[in-house]
Structures are given as structure tokens and as C-alpha cells.
Design a protein around this motif. Sequence first.
Motif, PDB file in Angstrom:
ATOM      1  N   VAL A  12       0.985  -1.275  -0.054  1.00 48.53           N
ATOM      2  CA  VAL A  12       0.088  -0.025  -0.070  1.00 48.53           C
ATOM      3  C   VAL A  12       1.128   1.190  -0.015  1.00 48.53           C
ATOM      4  O   VAL A  12       2.215   1.255   0.436  1.00 48.53           O
ATOM      5  CB  VAL A  12      -1.022  -0.078   1.129  1.00 48.53           C
ATOM      6  CG1 VAL A  12      -0.250   0.104   2.501  1.00 48.53           C
ATOM      7  CG2 VAL A  12      -1.955   1.122   1.113  1.00 48.53           C
ATOM      8  N   GLN A  13       0.366   2.521  -0.567  1.00 53.67           N
ATOM      9  CA  GLN A  13       1.129   3.754  -0.799  1.00 53.67           C
ATOM     10  C   GLN A  13       1.002   4.440   0.684  1.00 53.67           C
ATOM     11  O   GLN A  13       0.170   4.136   1.446  1.00 53.67           O
ATOM     12  CB  GLN A  13       0.653   4.438  -1.817  1.00 53.67           C
ATOM     13  CG  GLN A  13       0.859   4.042  -3.046  1.00 53.67           C
ATOM     14  CD  GLN A  13       0.536   4.887  -4.268  1.00 53.67           C
ATOM     15  OE1 GLN A  13      -0.285   5.870  -3.693  1.00 53.67           O
ATOM     16  NE2 GLN A  13       1.072   4.743  -5.352  1.00 53.67           N
ATOM     17  N   PRO A  14       1.932   5.017   1.073  1.00 54.38           N
ATOM     18  CA  PRO A  14       1.732   5.914   2.270  1.00 54.38           C
ATOM     19  C   PRO A  14       0.708   6.754   2.365  1.00 54.38           C
ATOM     20  O   PRO A  14       0.202   7.172   1.307  1.00 54.38           O
ATOM     21  CB  PRO A  14       2.857   6.701   2.228  1.00 54.38           C
ATOM     22  CG  PRO A  14       4.084   5.994   1.239  1.00 54.38           C
ATOM     23  CD  PRO A  14       3.347   5.210   0.267  1.00 54.38           C
ATOM     24  N   LEU A  86      -1.333   5.002   6.793  1.00 55.22           N
ATOM     25  CA  LEU A  86      -0.115   3.922   6.873  1.00 55.22           C
ATOM     26  C   LEU A  86       1.298   4.856   6.612  1.00 55.22           C
ATOM     27  O   LEU A  86       1.076   5.686   5.435  1.00 55.22           O
ATOM     28  CB  LEU A  86      -0.152   2.844   6.234  1.00 55.22           C
ATOM     29  CG  LEU A  86      -1.213   1.923   6.781  1.00 55.22           C
ATOM     30  CD1 LEU A  86      -1.814   0.740   5.751  1.00 55.22           C
ATOM     31  CD2 LEU A  86      -0.433   1.089   7.843  1.00 55.22           C
ATOM     32  N   LYS A  87       2.204   4.439   7.388  1.00 57.52           N
ATOM     33  CA  LYS A  87       3.601   5.118   6.948  1.00 57.52           C
ATOM     34  C   LYS A  87       4.619   4.081   6.570  1.00 57.52           C
ATOM     35  O   LYS A  87       4.401   2.875   6.933  1.00 57.52           O
ATOM     36  CB  LYS A  87       4.076   5.782   8.338  1.00 57.52           C
ATOM     37  CG  LYS A  87       2.905   6.801   8.844  1.00 57.52           C
ATOM     38  CD  LYS A  87       3.518   7.272  10.125  1.00 57.52           C
ATOM     39  CE  LYS A  87       2.498   8.122  10.783  1.00 57.52           C
ATOM     40  NZ  LYS A  87       2.982   8.984  12.098  1.00 57.52           N
ATOM     41  N   THR A  91       5.871  -0.941   7.911  1.00 55.44           N
ATOM     42  CA  THR A  91       6.201  -1.973   7.103  1.00 55.44           C
ATOM     43  C   THR A  91       6.642  -3.073   8.196  1.00 55.44           C
ATOM     44  O   THR A  91       7.635  -2.744   8.804  1.00 55.44           O
ATOM     45  CB  THR A  91       7.328  -1.515   5.951  1.00 55.44           C
ATOM     46  OG1 THR A  91       6.627  -0.604   4.999  1.00 55.44           O
ATOM     47  CG2 THR A  91       7.627  -2.976   5.270  1.00 55.44           C
ATOM     48  N   VAL A 123       4.543  -0.962   2.991  1.00 53.78           N
ATOM     49  CA  VAL A 123       4.051   0.825   3.030  1.00 53.78           C
ATOM     50  C   VAL A 123       5.151   1.268   2.141  1.00 53.78           C
ATOM     51  O   VAL A 123       6.299   1.739   2.535  1.00 53.78           O
ATOM     52  CB  VAL A 123       3.713   1.606   4.099  1.00 53.78           C
ATOM     53  CG1 VAL A 123       3.050   2.493   3.622  1.00 53.78           C
ATOM     54  CG2 VAL A 123       2.733   0.643   5.052  1.00 53.78           C
TER      55      VAL A 123
END
Length: 125
Positions: A12-14, A86-87, A91, A123
Amino acid sequence: QVQLVESGGGLVQPGGSLRLSCAASGRTFNDYVMAWFRQAPGKERQFVAAISRSGGSMRYADSVKGRFTISRDNAKQTVYLQMNSLKPEDTAVYYCAADYAGWALNVDRREYDYWGQGTQVTVSS
């Protein structure tokens, strides 16, 4: 004993969101305090969140407070971890854990009796 199977991890992207699930089988699900831990490469497994047997009380690590939400559905014998905002530092491999006959929402992984196999969360842009 109880068997735990996690699902829902991925890339997933940040700033994005993921919802992890942990399905339990075996003993009565509401006999267990449930928790999520995570382990990044080269680091120790760390506490993320825990939820009481009834689902009425939760506890979070400071690093995820306000972004992650733990919940459970005792009828479905499943615990969830909704992860928002998410950051990259989120991860890790995320593990579901169960504390049989416990009452406290422990942060110490040694208090948990059963573990799932883990699901990878990455992430990255």
C-alpha cells in the motif's frame, strides 16, 4: 488450543489503508484476549494493539494510536486490525496472538500462548 490464520496484508502507498483479519478455530474464541504484534526486518517483535475478551477494552502502542483500530467479532471468531494513514515505518510482518484465559491487555509477547503465521504489510510508494 487455538489455530490462528491472518490475512489482508499487501503493498500500500503511504497514507493508504489496509484491514487485517485473523480467523481463529479451536477453543471458545471469547476465552482469549487477542492482540496484534509486528516485526520489521532486523528488529524484535513489538506490540501493536490488544482487545479484551468482550471487545469492550482496547490498548494501543503509542506509534499507532489514532491510526489503527482493533476489533473483534466473537460470533465469527475473528479479530481485525484496521490500519489507516499508513507510513513506511509500519512496514513489517503482522502477527495475530491469543492469550488463553487471560484478562490483562498485555504488551509483552511472552504472555501470549498462540500465534498465527504472519502476514506481510509493505508501505511504499
